[in-house]
Design a protein around this motif. Structure first.
Motif, short mmCIF file in Angstrom:
data_model
loop_
_atom_site.label_atom_id
_atom_site.label_comp_id
_atom_site.label_asym_id
_atom_site.label_seq_id
_atom_site.Cartn_x
_atom_site.Cartn_y
_atom_site.Cartn_z
N ARG A 146 5.17 2.21 7.01
CA ARG A 146 4.29 3.28 7.83
C ARG A 146 3.36 2.30 8.63
O ARG A 146 3.28 2.62 9.98
CB ARG A 146 3.34 3.76 6.98
CG ARG A 146 3.92 5.07 6.18
CD ARG A 146 3.02 5.90 5.56
NE ARG A 146 3.56 6.71 4.43
CZ ARG A 146 3.49 6.29 3.13
NH1 ARG A 146 2.52 5.25 2.92
NH2 ARG A 146 4.07 6.99 2.26
N LEU A 147 2.77 1.23 8.31
CA LEU A 147 2.02 0.46 9.43
C LEU A 147 2.88 -0.48 10.10
O LEU A 147 3.78 -1.33 9.57
CB LEU A 147 1.18 -0.36 8.36
CG LEU A 147 0.22 0.36 7.52
CD1 LEU A 147 -0.76 -0.30 6.67
CD2 LEU A 147 -0.51 1.49 8.28
N ARG A 149 10.53 0.88 12.98
CA ARG A 149 10.30 2.06 11.93
C ARG A 149 11.73 2.38 11.24
O ARG A 149 11.70 2.91 10.27
CB ARG A 149 9.37 3.22 12.51
CG ARG A 149 7.99 2.74 12.52
CD ARG A 149 6.88 3.98 11.98
NE ARG A 149 5.43 3.34 12.11
CZ ARG A 149 4.74 3.53 13.24
NH1 ARG A 149 5.07 3.80 14.41
NH2 ARG A 149 3.56 3.03 12.89
N LEU A 150 12.43 2.68 12.48
CA LEU A 150 13.79 3.13 12.10
C LEU A 150 14.35 2.10 10.93
O LEU A 150 15.07 2.44 9.99
CB LEU A 150 14.73 3.29 13.28
CG LEU A 150 14.31 4.75 13.81
CD1 LEU A 150 15.39 4.82 15.22
CD2 LEU A 150 14.79 5.91 13.10
N PHE A 151 14.58 0.79 11.33
CA PHE A 151 14.84 -0.25 10.37
C PHE A 151 14.14 0.02 9.08
O PHE A 151 14.75 -0.30 8.09
CB PHE A 151 14.58 -1.73 11.09
CG PHE A 151 15.32 -2.53 10.35
CD1 PHE A 151 16.66 -2.90 10.20
CD2 PHE A 151 14.44 -3.44 9.26
CE1 PHE A 151 17.00 -4.05 9.64
CE2 PHE A 151 15.11 -4.23 8.69
CZ PHE A 151 16.26 -4.70 8.59
N ILE A 189 9.04 1.29 1.03
CA ILE A 189 8.01 2.01 0.56
C ILE A 189 6.76 1.80 1.04
O ILE A 189 6.10 0.67 1.47
CB ILE A 189 8.25 2.24 -1.07
CG1 ILE A 189 7.91 0.54 -1.45
CG2 ILE A 189 9.51 2.58 -1.54
CD1 ILE A 189 7.86 0.40 -3.23
N ARG A 190 5.91 2.82 0.91
CA ARG A 190 4.38 2.84 1.23
C ARG A 190 4.14 2.33 2.49
O ARG A 190 4.78 2.55 3.66
CB ARG A 190 3.63 1.97 0.04
CG ARG A 190 3.67 2.67 -1.26
CD ARG A 190 2.74 2.31 -2.34
NE ARG A 190 2.99 2.49 -3.69
CZ ARG A 190 3.74 2.03 -4.51
NH1 ARG A 190 4.30 0.66 -4.32
NH2 ARG A 190 4.10 2.62 -5.61
N THR A 239 6.94 -4.82 10.44
CA THR A 239 7.38 -6.04 11.25
C THR A 239 7.61 -7.30 10.31
O THR A 239 8.70 -7.95 10.28
CB THR A 239 6.59 -6.45 12.62
OG1 THR A 239 5.43 -6.62 12.07
CG2 THR A 239 6.59 -5.48 13.57
N GLN A 240 6.64 -7.38 9.57
CA GLN A 240 6.46 -8.54 8.60
C GLN A 240 7.74 -8.36 7.65
O GLN A 240 8.48 -9.33 7.43
CB GLN A 240 5.29 -8.76 7.77
CG GLN A 240 4.23 -9.35 8.53
CD GLN A 240 2.80 -9.24 7.91
OE1 GLN A 240 2.72 -8.77 6.78
NE2 GLN A 240 1.81 -9.91 8.71
#
Length: 130
Positions: free
Chosen positions: A30-31, A18-20, A25-26, A36-37
């Motif tokens: 968040r997910l 998440r830091l990366f 956006i959007r 990861t994708q």
């Protein structure tokens, strides 16, 4: 078999991802699955574009050198390819980046280099023919 609680390890892995992806956006930021994708896709793009950047700069330098050599009007048939050919023949160690910088910042110096190369190559052609 007992259930493994992966709280600490999984959370640490997800926060790292998440830091990366914090600037995405959007849902891409968040997910976890989409993050990861997108992270894999970003890393692939950055790897590809590092090589593309080298290619693009080389093209830019060649275009600049060609424009200035055609501007020179020393010889109507003189262009980039002949300039580079004569540079190699004279064994002058000037790469395209340096030549492009000289061509932009100091055109007189560039003209002097190209005229000397032309004169030496025309003198050598006269010697070979006779």
């Amino acid at each position: 078999m007992t259930r493994v609680r992966r709280g600490y390890t999984a959370r640490r892995r997800r926060t790292k991802i998440r830091l990366f992806a914090s600037t995405f956006i959007r849902a891409h930021s968040r997910l976890t699955r989409t993050t990861t994708q997108q992270r894999m896709r970003a890393l692939v793009s950055s790897h590809r574009d590092r090589n593309r950047k080298k290619r693009d700069f080389r093209r830019l330098w060649i275009t600049r050198i060609n424009a200035v050599t055609r501007e020179d009007r020393v010889s109507y048939t003189y262009n980039y390819s002949r300039l580079i050919y004569n540079l190699y023949k004279r064994q002058l160690l000037l790469n395209r980046k340096i030549l492009a910088q000289i061509a932009l910042s100091n055109k007189n110096c560039f003209y002097m280099i190209s005229k000397k190369i032309i004169n030496k190559s025309s003198i050598n052609k006269g010697i070979k023919e006779s």
